[in-house]
Design an enzyme around this catalytic site. Structure first.
Site, PDB file in Angstrom:
ATOM      1  CD  GLN A  50      -2.827  -1.184   2.228  1.00 19.19           C
ATOM      2  OE1 GLN A  50      -2.506  -1.580   3.625  1.00 19.19           O
ATOM      3  NE2 GLN A  50      -3.489  -0.242   2.506  1.00 19.19           N
ATOM      4  CB  CYS A  90      -9.418  -0.903   1.993  1.00 19.10           C
ATOM      5  SG  CYS A  90      -7.480  -1.266   1.295  1.00 19.10           S
ATOM      6  CG  LEU A  91      -5.885   2.356   5.729  1.00 17.68           C
ATOM      7  CD1 LEU A  91      -4.024   2.643   6.596  1.00 17.68           C
ATOM      8  CD2 LEU A  91      -6.791   3.341   6.284  1.00 17.68           C
ATOM      9  CG  HIS A 132      -7.883  -6.262   4.072  1.00 20.91           C
ATOM     10  ND1 HIS A 132      -8.996  -5.964   4.038  1.00 20.91           N
ATOM     11  CD2 HIS A 132      -6.416  -5.162   4.226  1.00 20.91           C
ATOM     12  CE1 HIS A 132      -8.745  -4.379   3.727  1.00 20.91           C
ATOM     13  NE2 HIS A 132      -7.417  -4.159   4.144  1.00 20.91           N
ATOM     14  CD  GLU A 133      -3.791  -4.739   6.097  1.00 20.39           C
ATOM     15  OE1 GLU A 133      -3.230  -4.533   5.234  1.00 20.39           O
ATOM     16  OE2 GLU A 133      -4.692  -4.513   6.833  1.00 20.39           O
ATOM     17  CG  HIS A 136      -3.275  -4.685   0.983  1.00 21.47           C
ATOM     18  ND1 HIS A 136      -3.915  -4.251   0.090  1.00 21.47           N
ATOM     19  CD2 HIS A 136      -3.790  -4.409   1.907  1.00 21.47           C
ATOM     20  CE1 HIS A 136      -4.545  -3.129   0.512  1.00 21.47           C
ATOM     21  NE2 HIS A 136      -5.441  -4.004   1.413  1.00 21.47           N
TER      22      HIS A 136
HETATM   23  O1  K1U Z   1      -5.593  -2.779   4.729  1.00 26.65           O
HETATM   24  C1  K1U Z   1      -5.660  -1.314   5.359  1.00 26.65           C
HETATM   25  O2  K1U Z   1      -6.280  -0.859   4.496  1.00 26.65           O
HETATM   26  C2  K1U Z   1      -5.868  -1.393   6.418  1.00 26.65           C
HETATM   27  C3  K1U Z   1      -7.678  -1.682   7.417  1.00 26.65           C
HETATM   28  C4  K1U Z   1      -7.557  -2.746   7.399  1.00 26.65           C
HETATM   29  C5  K1U Z   1      -8.472  -3.305   8.004  1.00 26.65           C
HETATM   30  C6  K1U Z   1      -9.620  -2.652   8.854  1.00 26.65           C
HETATM   31  C7  K1U Z   1     -10.943  -3.253   8.960  1.00 26.65           C
HETATM   32  C8  K1U Z   1     -11.126  -4.732   7.840  1.00 26.65           C
HETATM   33  C9  K1U Z   1     -10.263  -5.418   8.090  1.00 26.65           C
HETATM   34  C10 K1U Z   1      -9.459  -4.955   7.680  1.00 26.65           C
HETATM   35  C11 K1U Z   1      -7.453  -0.104   7.714  1.00 26.65           C
HETATM   36  O3  K1U Z   1      -7.784  -0.489   8.844  1.00 26.65           O
HETATM   37  S1  K1U Z   1      -9.262   0.388   7.588  1.00 26.65           S
HETATM   38  C12 K1U Z   1      -9.613   1.375   8.914  1.00 26.65           C
HETATM   39  C13 K1U Z   1     -10.167   1.025   9.817  1.00 26.65           C
HETATM   40  O4  K1U Z   1     -11.028   0.161  10.311  1.00 26.65           O
HETATM   41  C14 K1U Z   1     -10.547   1.893  11.480  1.00 26.65           C
HETATM   42  C15 K1U Z   1      -9.784   3.097  11.396  1.00 26.65           C
HETATM   43  C16 K1U Z   1      -9.627   3.453  12.515  1.00 26.65           C
HETATM   44  C17 K1U Z   1     -10.493   2.755  13.583  1.00 26.65           C
HETATM   45  C18 K1U Z   1     -10.687   2.103  13.563  1.00 26.65           C
HETATM   46  C19 K1U Z   1     -10.852   1.062  12.597  1.00 26.65           C
HETATM   47 ZN    ZN Z   2      -6.505  -2.717   2.571  1.00 23.25          ZN
END
Ligand code: K1U
Ligand code: ZN
Length: 166
Positions: A50, A90-91, A132-133, A136
């Protein structure tokens, strides 16, 4: 240092990451920068893919107070059991959340920041986040687990907000 995060549908997110051959100071600096980027976003996980770095490195912290930072280098799932459905974000796909089915309990073998092998058992959110990671690192996004209709609608929405060309 905070690193820029690639956004879907950037093709670089489709790159398959390479194994880390040696965990050294350069690896540790990347890990430090990845934690900073993840906490700042904010997110609960981040894969090196990412931030356009194509090595098999993941950082995760699902706590509210940054109290359990987890670094997984060259992670492998060695056991999985059961199924769970979780609403994922997902960010790299900001402001979009959808439910995905994954294994509930997993055991993962990885290297830590010192290059030592360790194993971690996870379920629920931690397990979902690790999977999930790891997706990626293989160029897979959570939206790939959705129906073609949902994927088309997401792309249309991104086009309308001028985030995608053509
Ligand atoms: O991989 C990424 O893009 C990070 C993603 C991870 C994820 C979240 C939820 C389920 C599976 C994987 C994130 O962090 S999205 C943002 C998020 O979930 C969050 C942000 C701030 C506080 C709590 C959660
Ligand atoms: Zn993601």
């Amino acid at each position: 240092m905070k690193l820029p995060i690639l956004h879907y549908p950037d093709k670089r997110l489709r790159t398959i990451a390479k194994e880390v051959s040696k965990v050294d100071d350069e690896t540790r600096l990347l890990v430090k920068n990845m934690f900073e980027t993840m906490y700042d976003a904010p997110g609960i996980g981040l894969a090196a893919t990412q931030v356009d770095h194509h090595e098999r490195i993941i950082v995760i912290d699902i706590t509210n107070d940054k109290s359990n930072p987890i670094c997984l280098i060259n992670p492998e799932i060695i056991e999985k059991d059961g199924e769970i459905e979780w609403e994922e974000g997902c960010l790299s796909v900001p402001k979009y959340y959808e439910s995905v089915k994954r294994a509930n309990k997993i055991k993962v073998r990885a290297l830590n920041e010192m290059g030592e092998t360790y194993e971690i058992e996870a379920d629920e959110l931690l397990s979902v986040c690790i999977q999930h990671e790891m997706d990626h690192l293989n160029g897979i996004l959570f939206v790939d687990h959705l129906s073609k209709l949902k994927q088309r609608r997401l792309l249309e929405k991104l086009k309308k907000t001028a985030k995608v060309k053509n």
